[in-house]
Design a protein around this motif. Structure first.
Motif, PDB file in Angstrom:
ATOM      1  N   PRO A 204       0.810  -1.221   0.000  1.00 29.20           N
ATOM      2  CA  PRO A 204       0.000   0.000   0.000  1.00 29.20           C
ATOM      3  C   PRO A 204       0.846   1.275   0.000  1.00 29.20           C
ATOM      4  O   PRO A 204       1.860   1.369   0.701  1.00 29.20           O
ATOM      5  CB  PRO A 204      -0.810  -0.117   1.294  1.00 29.20           C
ATOM      6  CG  PRO A 204       0.038  -0.969   2.182  1.00 29.20           C
ATOM      7  CD  PRO A 204       0.692  -1.958   1.266  1.00 29.20           C
ATOM      8  N   THR A 205       0.409   2.242  -0.761  1.00 30.11           N
ATOM      9  CA  THR A 205       1.092   3.522  -0.830  1.00 30.11           C
ATOM     10  C   THR A 205       0.457   4.525   0.140  1.00 30.11           C
ATOM     11  O   THR A 205      -0.493   4.209   0.858  1.00 30.11           O
ATOM     12  CB  THR A 205       1.066   4.068  -2.266  1.00 30.11           C
ATOM     13  OG1 THR A 205       1.947   5.182  -2.361  1.00 30.11           O
ATOM     14  CG2 THR A 205      -0.331   4.479  -2.679  1.00 30.11           C
ATOM     15  N   PHE A 206       1.018   5.738   0.177  1.00 28.37           N
ATOM     16  CA  PHE A 206       0.528   6.857   0.994  1.00 28.37           C
ATOM     17  C   PHE A 206       0.725   6.659   2.484  1.00 28.37           C
ATOM     18  O   PHE A 206       0.099   7.340   3.291  1.00 28.37           O
ATOM     19  CB  PHE A 206      -0.956   7.166   0.712  1.00 28.37           C
ATOM     20  CG  PHE A 206      -1.278   7.423  -0.722  1.00 28.37           C
ATOM     21  CD1 PHE A 206      -0.464   8.226  -1.512  1.00 28.37           C
ATOM     22  CD2 PHE A 206      -2.405   6.857  -1.313  1.00 28.37           C
ATOM     23  CE1 PHE A 206      -0.763   8.460  -2.846  1.00 28.37           C
ATOM     24  CE2 PHE A 206      -2.711   7.097  -2.651  1.00 28.37           C
ATOM     25  CZ  PHE A 206      -1.881   7.891  -3.413  1.00 28.37           C
ATOM     26  N   GLY A 207       1.589   5.723   2.911  1.00 30.99           N
ATOM     27  CA  GLY A 207       1.820   5.503   4.330  1.00 30.99           C
ATOM     28  C   GLY A 207       2.937   6.375   4.877  1.00 30.99           C
ATOM     29  O   GLY A 207       4.049   6.377   4.346  1.00 30.99           O
ATOM     30  N   ASN A 208       2.678   7.093   5.962  1.00 30.63           N
ATOM     31  CA  ASN A 208       3.643   7.936   6.657  1.00 30.63           C
ATOM     32  C   ASN A 208       4.265   8.973   5.719  1.00 30.63           C
ATOM     33  O   ASN A 208       5.447   8.920   5.372  1.00 30.63           O
ATOM     34  CB  ASN A 208       4.734   7.095   7.329  1.00 30.63           C
ATOM     35  CG  ASN A 208       5.489   7.884   8.388  1.00 30.63           C
ATOM     36  OD1 ASN A 208       5.747   9.068   8.237  1.00 30.63           O
ATOM     37  ND2 ASN A 208       5.864   7.205   9.474  1.00 30.63           N
TER      38      ASN A 208
END
Length: 327
Positions: free
Chosen positions: A213-217
């Motif tokens: 998954p992208t968009f983490g932290n």
């Protein structure tokens, strides 16, 4: 940590061991984070999606694939595919997100994780081949910046709403799948990040599986070079440092901290497109039942990719069989 021969000008493992990756936290949310997303969800649920199904386009892997269109927030009409069991009624339902680049015009990948399952596979706004929208870039580097000047105009929020509206369309088309806890979610990369943002607020989903998954932290991502959409955001941030205030509302790890439904995450040790620290931040934040499959690499061809893909498919089937199979 994973290591491969590559020609990237940076280390796609980012010097982290698995133990270090498993300690990466989620950023604290803005004070009105939940209120913002609850309001966005309410707006999406109020949309009359008016789904329309086209004739069957092909049959494979136990399902018939139809074209489908539906209305999302802002009156935007989007397309995608509807997968229906080739024989008999649907007993399970899925919403399936896609990676950056959209879906191929030749149709989506199947099979589904459970037999006798139906699924809607939407193309979110701006993404091909059935979500193209005038004024919205259809390539990742431009799409991820569209409307980023404000939390209310950022395209990522609208793409999350597109998933909610796709769920509404599926349940309208198949009333036997209506109600809370009747749907599963699958998303990879871009679709994984969107899923983490979408799922905490929507009771219709019983379980989810997120792959790389992208968009983490985001605060950490802004320090990590990559060849994915994150690099476009990094370049924009250098010229517009205030964008961090907008990004705080679209952090998949921050949202995952509110995702209490069972979630299976496949996170990679080496990934030049979606930095692994962000992927693991999503997994680490999950407060409910969570399962982790560690991949050697993501967005990169490597010798064991076929075997690991088969293992992930088996894990996914067991996971949804446990959490959705009894629906």
């Amino acid at each position: 940590m994973a290591s491969f021969v590559h020609d990237f000008p940076f280390d796609p493992a980012y010097g982290r061991t698995l133990d270090e990756l498993l300690r990466i936290p989620a950023p604290a949310p803005p004070e009105d984070f939940a209120a913002f997303w609850t309001a966005r969800h309410g707006e999406a649920r109020a949309v009359d999606t008016a789904p329309e199904v086209g004739p069957a386009e092909e049959e494979r892997d136990g399902v018939r694939l139809h074209g489908v269109t539906f209305t999302s927030v802002g009156g935007v009409r989007l397309g995608g595919w509807l997968a229906l069991p080739a024989g008999g009624p649907a007993e399970h339902g899925f919403v399936i997100g896609h990676g950056y680049g959209g879906r191929r015009a030749t149709g989506p990948d199947v099979p589904l994780p459970l037999p006798r399952a139906a699924a809607i596979l939407p193309c979110v706004r701006g993404m091909g081949s059935r979500g193209l929208l005038p004024g919205v870039p259809d390539e990742a580097a431009g799409h991820v910046l569209h409307g980023i000047g404000s939390r209310d105009t950022y395209v990522i929020g609208d793409c999350v709403a597109d998933l909610w509206c796709a769920a509404s369309a599926l349940q309208e088309l198949l009333p036997e799948l209506a109600g809370p806890g009747r749907l599963g979610y699958l998303g990879e990369s871009f679709g994984g990040g969107l899923g983490a943002l979408a799922l905490p607020w929507d009771e219709r989903f019983a379980a989810a599986q997120l792959t790389v998954p992208t968009f983490g932290n985001h605060p950490l991502r802004l320090t990590l070079p990559c060849v994915g959409s994150g690099e476009s955001v990094r370049a924009h941030h250098r010229e517009h440092p205030g964008v961090t205030e907008v990004l705080a509302y679209f952090d998949a790890a921050t949202a995952a901290a509110r995702l209490e439904r069972p979630t299976l995450v496949a996170a990679a040790l080496f990934d030049p497109s979606v930095p692994p620290p962000g992927q693991f931040a999503v997994y680490n934040a999950l407060p409910g039942h969570r399962e982790l499959m560690v991949l050697r690499a993501g967005h990169f061809a490597y010798p064991r990719i076929v075997a690991e893909s088969a293992e992930l498919t088996a894990r996914r089937e067991r996971f949804f069989g446990r959490w959705l199979g009894g629906a």
